[in-house]
Design a protein around this motif. Structure first.
Motif, PDB file in Angstrom:
ATOM      1  N   LEU A 171     -56.266  -1.461  69.149  1.00 32.32           N
ATOM      2  CA  LEU A 171     -54.945  -1.838  69.629  1.00 32.32           C
ATOM      3  C   LEU A 171     -53.952  -1.765  68.479  1.00 32.32           C
ATOM      4  O   LEU A 171     -54.243  -2.222  67.376  1.00 32.32           O
ATOM      5  N   LEU A 172     -52.794  -1.181  68.774  1.00 34.51           N
ATOM      6  CA  LEU A 172     -51.734  -1.043  67.779  1.00 34.51           C
ATOM      7  C   LEU A 172     -50.498  -1.775  68.267  1.00 34.51           C
ATOM      8  O   LEU A 172     -50.134  -1.674  69.432  1.00 34.51           O
ATOM      9  N   CYS A 173     -49.835  -2.477  67.384  1.00 33.19           N
ATOM     10  CA  CYS A 173     -48.574  -3.124  67.739  1.00 33.19           C
ATOM     11  C   CYS A 173     -47.489  -2.051  67.801  1.00 33.19           C
ATOM     12  O   CYS A 173     -47.368  -1.235  66.881  1.00 33.19           O
ATOM     13  N   PRO A 174     -46.693  -2.008  68.873  1.00 38.32           N
ATOM     14  CA  PRO A 174     -45.660  -0.976  68.979  1.00 38.32           C
ATOM     15  C   PRO A 174     -44.427  -1.231  68.115  1.00 38.32           C
ATOM     16  O   PRO A 174     -43.571  -0.356  67.991  1.00 38.32           O
ATOM     17  N   GLN A 175     -44.323  -2.420  67.522  1.00 37.24           N
ATOM     18  CA  GLN A 175     -43.169  -2.740  66.680  1.00 37.24           C
ATOM     19  C   GLN A 175     -43.273  -2.000  65.350  1.00 37.24           C
ATOM     20  O   GLN A 175     -44.270  -2.106  64.644  1.00 37.24           O
ATOM     21  N   LYS A 176     -42.220  -1.274  64.982  1.00 37.29           N
ATOM     22  CA  LYS A 176     -42.227  -0.476  63.750  1.00 37.29           C
ATOM     23  C   LYS A 176     -42.394  -1.339  62.501  1.00 37.29           C
ATOM     24  O   LYS A 176     -43.045  -0.935  61.548  1.00 37.29           O
ATOM     25  N   LYS A 177     -41.826  -2.545  62.503  1.00 38.37           N
ATOM     26  CA  LYS A 177     -41.906  -3.414  61.332  1.00 38.37           C
ATOM     27  C   LYS A 177     -43.302  -4.020  61.165  1.00 38.37           C
ATOM     28  O   LYS A 177     -43.697  -4.392  60.082  1.00 38.37           O
ATOM     29  N   CYS A 178     -44.055  -4.155  62.263  1.00 37.75           N
ATOM     30  CA  CYS A 178     -45.358  -4.814  62.209  1.00 37.75           C
ATOM     31  C   CYS A 178     -46.508  -3.840  61.971  1.00 37.75           C
ATOM     32  O   CYS A 178     -47.220  -3.944  60.989  1.00 37.75           O
ATOM     33  N   GLN A 179     -46.719  -2.920  62.881  1.00 39.43           N
ATOM     34  CA  GLN A 179     -47.782  -1.915  62.811  1.00 39.43           C
ATOM     35  C   GLN A 179     -49.178  -2.524  62.647  1.00 39.43           C
ATOM     36  O   GLN A 179     -50.049  -1.958  61.999  1.00 39.43           O
ATOM     37  N   CYS A 180     -49.407  -3.697  63.243  1.00 43.96           N
ATOM     38  CA  CYS A 180     -50.713  -4.356  63.213  1.00 43.96           C
ATOM     39  C   CYS A 180     -51.731  -3.489  63.963  1.00 43.96           C
ATOM     40  O   CYS A 180     -51.432  -2.908  64.992  1.00 43.96           O
ATOM     41  N   LYS A 181     -52.943  -3.409  63.429  1.00 45.02           N
ATOM     42  CA  LYS A 181     -53.994  -2.611  64.018  1.00 45.02           C
ATOM     43  C   LYS A 181     -55.265  -3.463  64.089  1.00 45.02           C
ATOM     44  O   LYS A 181     -55.708  -3.973  63.068  1.00 45.02           O
ATOM     45  N   ILE A 182     -55.807  -3.655  65.303  1.00 45.56           N
ATOM     46  CA  ILE A 182     -57.028  -4.442  65.474  1.00 45.56           C
ATOM     47  C   ILE A 182     -57.997  -3.705  66.407  1.00 45.56           C
ATOM     48  O   ILE A 182     -57.565  -2.908  67.237  1.00 45.56           O
ATOM     49  N   PRO A 183     -59.317  -3.972  66.273  1.00 39.81           N
ATOM     50  CA  PRO A 183     -60.258  -3.380  67.225  1.00 39.81           C
ATOM     51  C   PRO A 183     -60.009  -3.966  68.617  1.00 39.81           C
ATOM     52  O   PRO A 183     -59.663  -5.135  68.738  1.00 39.81           O
ATOM     53  N   GLN A 184     -60.207  -3.141  69.654  1.00 43.60           N
ATOM     54  CA  GLN A 184     -59.962  -3.638  71.016  1.00 43.60           C
ATOM     55  C   GLN A 184     -61.019  -4.664  71.388  1.00 43.60           C
ATOM     56  O   GLN A 184     -62.203  -4.409  71.275  1.00 43.60           O
ATOM     57  N   PRO A 185     -60.561  -5.866  71.822  1.00 39.65           N
ATOM     58  CA  PRO A 185     -61.529  -6.918  72.181  1.00 39.65           C
ATOM     59  C   PRO A 185     -62.265  -6.613  73.471  1.00 39.65           C
ATOM     60  O   PRO A 185     -61.895  -5.844  74.267  1.00 39.65           O
TER      61      PRO A 185
END
Length: 185
Positions: A171-185
């Motif tokens: 999963l990727l955060c769509p916010q350009k400032k955040c760009q958080c990336k986590i494995p899909q739960p």
């Protein structure tokens, strides 16, 4: 040696008649611009009338018996245009009614930007899918990857995007400032 009949070649595609200009009544011609061909007034730059060339490329496929246009009570027909098949009024151009786009799917996710529309799956003219708010043009929120109803753990944006990699989905955060990336739960 045979004689060539030049009358066969007197009318070319570029001399096709598009009628008079609605602004100044001059002749309309096919013109070329940086975005491609279009129909424009022959008195340019005095008259700046122009319209897309593709209006003349729409072709009727089939009449839908028993269907009526809600705007003018004419029959609805299936047409083929530059974006594919669509349903429109048979009385075009007097009536410009077109059925709403049937190739968009509602994801049932509320738009996080305007909080009024829903995110729907759509496709562009090349067939590539994207996800956008159905409240367009008031809201121009757009995603290139499928949205997931899972808030970002870092910035708390209400949705994330699903990206399928070679091994596992993330999963990727769509916010350009955040760009958080986590494995899909």
């Amino acid at each position: 040696m045979s004689k060539i009949d030049h009358s066969l070649f007197s009318t070319t595609a570029s001399e096709q008649t598009f009628g008079p200009c609605p602004k100044c009544n001059a002749k309309l011609n096919v013109r070329r611009g940086k975005s491609g061909a279009f129909i424009g007034c022959s008195h340019y730059p005095e008259c700046d009338f122009s319209k897309p060339l593709h209006e003349h490329e729409t072709s009727k496929i089939k009449t839908i018996e028993g269907s009526i246009c809600p705007s003018c009570q004419s029959t609805l027909i299936i047409k083929k245009g530059r974006f594919g098949l669509f349903i429109g009024c048979s009385d075009f151009p007097e009536c410009d009614y077109i059925e709403s786009n049937s190739n968009s799917e509602d994801t049932q996710l509320t738009c996080p930007m305007c909080k009024k529309g829903h995110i729907t799956k759509r496709s562009n003219k090349f067939g590539k899918s994207f996800y956008a708010c159905d409240n367009y043009p008031k809201c121009k929120y757009l995603l290139n990857l499928p949205p997931v109803d899972y808030p970002c753990p870092e910035c708390h944006w209400p949705i994330m995007q699903q990206k399928k990699g070679n091994t596992e989905a993330e999963l990727l955060c769509p916010q350009k400032k955040c760009q958080c990336k986590i494995p899909q739960p």
